[in-house]
Design a protein around this motif. Structure first.
Motif, short mmCIF file in Angstrom:
data_model
loop_
_atom_site.label_atom_id
_atom_site.label_comp_id
_atom_site.label_asym_id
_atom_site.label_seq_id
_atom_site.Cartn_x
_atom_site.Cartn_y
_atom_site.Cartn_z
N LEU A 170 19.71 73.37 79.85
CA LEU A 170 18.98 73.47 78.65
C LEU A 170 19.70 73.34 77.27
CD1 LEU A 170 16.41 74.50 77.24
CD2 LEU A 170 17.20 76.85 77.43
N PHE A 171 20.99 73.74 77.19
CA PHE A 171 21.87 73.84 76.30
C PHE A 171 22.21 72.44 76.02
CE2 PHE A 171 26.27 73.06 74.90
CZ PHE A 171 26.30 73.52 73.61
N LEU A 172 22.55 71.49 76.99
CA LEU A 172 22.73 70.03 76.90
C LEU A 172 21.76 69.19 76.52
CD1 LEU A 172 25.18 69.59 80.27
CD2 LEU A 172 25.88 69.76 77.77
N SER A 173 20.67 69.56 77.09
CA SER A 173 19.27 68.77 76.82
C SER A 173 19.14 69.13 75.13
CB SER A 173 18.15 69.03 77.55
OG SER A 173 17.72 70.44 77.40
N MET A 174 19.15 70.28 74.78
CA MET A 174 18.67 70.52 73.21
C MET A 174 19.85 70.08 72.50
SD MET A 174 16.00 71.87 73.54
CE MET A 174 15.71 72.75 71.86
N LEU A 175 21.08 69.98 72.98
CA LEU A 175 22.18 69.24 72.11
C LEU A 175 21.97 67.68 72.11
CD1 LEU A 175 25.02 69.97 70.92
CD2 LEU A 175 25.97 69.13 73.22
N PHE A 176 21.39 67.22 72.85
CA PHE A 176 21.08 65.49 72.83
C PHE A 176 19.80 65.35 72.00
CE2 PHE A 176 23.18 65.62 77.46
CZ PHE A 176 24.59 65.36 77.03
N SER A 177 18.88 66.44 72.19
CA SER A 177 17.44 65.98 71.67
C SER A 177 17.43 66.40 70.23
CB SER A 177 16.35 66.64 72.48
OG SER A 177 16.72 68.02 72.68
N ILE A 178 17.98 67.68 69.70
CA ILE A 178 17.71 68.27 68.49
C ILE A 178 18.24 67.24 67.52
CG2 ILE A 178 18.19 70.03 66.86
CD1 ILE A 178 18.03 72.23 69.20
N PRO A 179 19.41 66.82 67.37
CA PRO A 179 19.94 65.92 66.29
C PRO A 179 19.00 64.84 66.02
CG PRO A 179 21.62 66.76 67.65
CD PRO A 179 20.57 67.04 68.11
N VAL A 180 18.59 63.87 67.29
CA VAL A 180 17.89 62.77 67.28
C VAL A 180 16.44 63.09 66.77
CG1 VAL A 180 16.86 61.05 68.54
CG2 VAL A 180 19.11 61.80 68.90
N ALA A 181 15.80 64.04 67.39
CA ALA A 181 14.28 64.52 67.13
C ALA A 181 14.09 65.15 65.80
CB ALA A 181 13.78 65.68 68.11
N VAL A 182 15.09 66.03 65.20
CA VAL A 182 15.14 66.49 63.73
C VAL A 182 15.22 65.33 62.97
CG1 VAL A 182 15.93 67.91 62.16
CG2 VAL A 182 15.58 68.75 64.41
N GLY A 183 16.23 64.68 63.15
CA GLY A 183 16.46 63.30 62.21
C GLY A 183 15.11 62.53 62.32
N ALA A 184 14.65 62.28 63.34
CA ALA A 184 13.37 61.37 63.23
C ALA A 184 12.25 62.16 62.58
CB ALA A 184 12.98 61.07 64.44
N GLY A 185 12.02 63.38 62.84
CA GLY A 185 11.07 64.00 62.13
C GLY A 185 11.24 64.14 60.73
N ILE A 186 12.56 64.20 60.01
CA ILE A 186 13.01 64.15 58.64
C ILE A 186 12.55 62.85 58.14
CG2 ILE A 186 14.78 64.27 57.03
CD1 ILE A 186 16.04 66.42 58.51
N TYR A 187 12.94 61.65 58.77
CA TYR A 187 12.62 60.37 58.44
C TYR A 187 11.20 60.01 58.24
CZ TYR A 187 12.06 55.33 58.59
OH TYR A 187 11.80 54.01 58.65
N LEU A 188 10.45 60.36 59.33
CA LEU A 188 8.93 60.16 59.18
C LEU A 188 8.11 60.56 58.17
CD1 LEU A 188 8.00 60.17 63.15
CD2 LEU A 188 8.21 57.99 61.46
N ALA A 189 8.59 62.35 57.73
CA ALA A 189 8.01 63.17 56.81
C ALA A 189 8.59 62.80 55.43
CB ALA A 189 8.41 64.36 57.06
N GLU A 190 9.79 62.34 55.23
CA GLU A 190 10.27 61.89 54.01
C GLU A 190 10.67 60.90 53.34
OE1 GLU A 190 10.75 64.38 51.55
OE2 GLU A 190 9.74 66.11 52.86
N TYR A 191 11.07 59.79 54.46
CA TYR A 191 11.30 58.40 53.95
C TYR A 191 10.39 57.55 54.39
CZ TYR A 191 15.85 60.69 53.06
OH TYR A 191 16.91 61.58 52.40
N ALA A 192 10.16 57.75 55.40
CA ALA A 192 8.87 56.49 55.96
C ALA A 192 7.77 56.51 55.19
CB ALA A 192 8.64 56.81 57.56
N GLY A 193 6.91 55.49 54.79
CA GLY A 193 5.72 55.33 54.22
C GLY A 193 4.72 55.17 55.02
N HIS A 194 3.53 55.11 54.80
CA HIS A 194 2.57 54.78 55.57
C HIS A 194 2.35 53.28 55.82
CE1 HIS A 194 0.83 58.85 55.85
NE2 HIS A 194 1.04 58.96 54.36
N SER A 195 2.78 52.84 57.07
CA SER A 195 2.57 51.30 57.44
C SER A 195 2.25 51.27 58.85
CB SER A 195 3.98 50.73 56.95
OG SER A 195 4.91 51.21 57.97
N LYS A 196 2.24 49.81 59.32
CA LYS A 196 1.73 49.86 60.77
C LYS A 196 2.85 50.20 61.57
CE LYS A 196 -1.70 46.14 60.03
NZ LYS A 196 -2.18 44.63 60.39
N LEU A 197 4.19 49.97 61.19
CA LEU A 197 5.44 50.46 61.93
C LEU A 197 5.48 51.97 62.12
CD1 LEU A 197 7.82 49.66 63.38
CD2 LEU A 197 9.04 49.71 61.04
#
Length: 286
Positions: free
Chosen positions: A69-96
């Motif tokens: 569990l610790f290793l899986s969260m260690l791998f997934s949290i940086p990637v997932a939180v970073g992706a969530g921040i990008y989608l919410a704050e940086y990415a606009g509304h586009s087809k991509l």
């Protein structure tokens, strides 16, 4: 019928529905604890498991559960939180970005056994890791990432725009605004999502059967990433499906109670740490 009576009737129905759900949950947990608590002992929780003799423990499986569990969260949290921040704050509304969100939601609905087969093909066979802790953790992170991405994005979107505007008006950069204002405000929602994700991962079995295996190291604890990584949930399935131990019913009951207690304690600790982190990020002491 007057609108007031309709409103009161709706409240009663919703309260009854909530009480029924809570009652079912309480009955379910009470039955598990009733059957499993008498089995729990220090020797059971810390002892080594056996294949044919009665009286074995689940020490290695308990360690592997938290290690993976610790290793899986260690791998997934940086990637997932970073992706969530990008989608919410940086990415606009586009087809991509719409395609990215659709792909994330689709990945979140994939059955865990399919992810387990994928992990077995990639990590166990192609990369030659075999049935190992690292293979199970990497595959389990595929289960965690899409859920954390969506939770992070939605939690950030609930932060009022006025908070961002006030921070930017005071001269803060966009990243400073995100780090010092947006994330502390969105943290309670993110912590809830992370807690639910971690609890789901802690009880996962289908993925780990195909990637971490159904055996354990005879060394406790064994941090070797290439060691076999049977967890509590997998061990419960194993003893009930193909196990030869004569007390397999008692072992399964004990594992069930141990999982319930572990997840409850884990959720409480996760929530407390999340609140402390929120206070530190927001700079408050109350």
């Amino acid at each position: 019928m007057s609108p007031k009576l309709i409103d009161q009737a709706a409240d009663i129905v919703l309260w009854l529905a909530g009480l029924v759900i809570l009652g079912i949950l309480a009955a379910f947990l009470s039955y598990i604890l009733y059957k499993g608590l008498p089995v729990l002992s220090w020797d059971f929780v810390t002892g080594m498991s056996t294949d044919v003799r009665a009286g074995g423990g689940v020490g290695p499986q308990l360690f592997n559960s938290f290690y993976i569990l610790f290793l899986s969260m260690l791998f997934s949290i940086p990637v997932a939180v970073g992706a969530g921040i990008y989608l919410a704050e940086y990415a606009g509304h586009s087809k991509l970005t719409d395609l990215i969100r659709l792909s994330t939601e689709s990945l979140a609905t994939v059955p865990s056994i399919v992810l387990g087969l994928f992990g077995m093909i990639i990590f166990v066979n192609t990369l030659g890791l075999g049935f190992s802790i690292i293979g199970g953790a990497l595959t389990l992170s595929l289960l965690n990432i899409p859920v954390i991405v969506r939770v992070t994005e939605e939690a950030i979107r609930t932060v009022p725009a006025q908070y961002r505007e006030a921070s930017l008006a005071l001269g803060a950069t966009k990243w400073q605004t995100i780090w010092r204002v947006v994330l502390p405000t969105a943290l309670p929602g993110m912590i809830t999502g992370l807690t639910l994700t971690a609890g789901r991962a802690l009880g996962e079995s289908a993925i780990l059967i195909f990637t971490a295996g159904t055996t354990v190291s005879r060394v406790l604890p064994d941090p070797n990433l290439l060691a076999a990584g049977e967890t509590l949930a997998v061990h419960m399935w194993y003893v009930m499906a193909v196990g030869l131990v004569p007390d397999r019913i008692e072992i399964a009951n004990g594992i069930g109670a141990l999982l319930v207690i572990t997840i409850l304690i884990f959720n409480m600790v996760f929530t407390i740490l999340g609140r402390l982190l929120q206070r530190r990020l927001s700079g408050t002491n109350s």
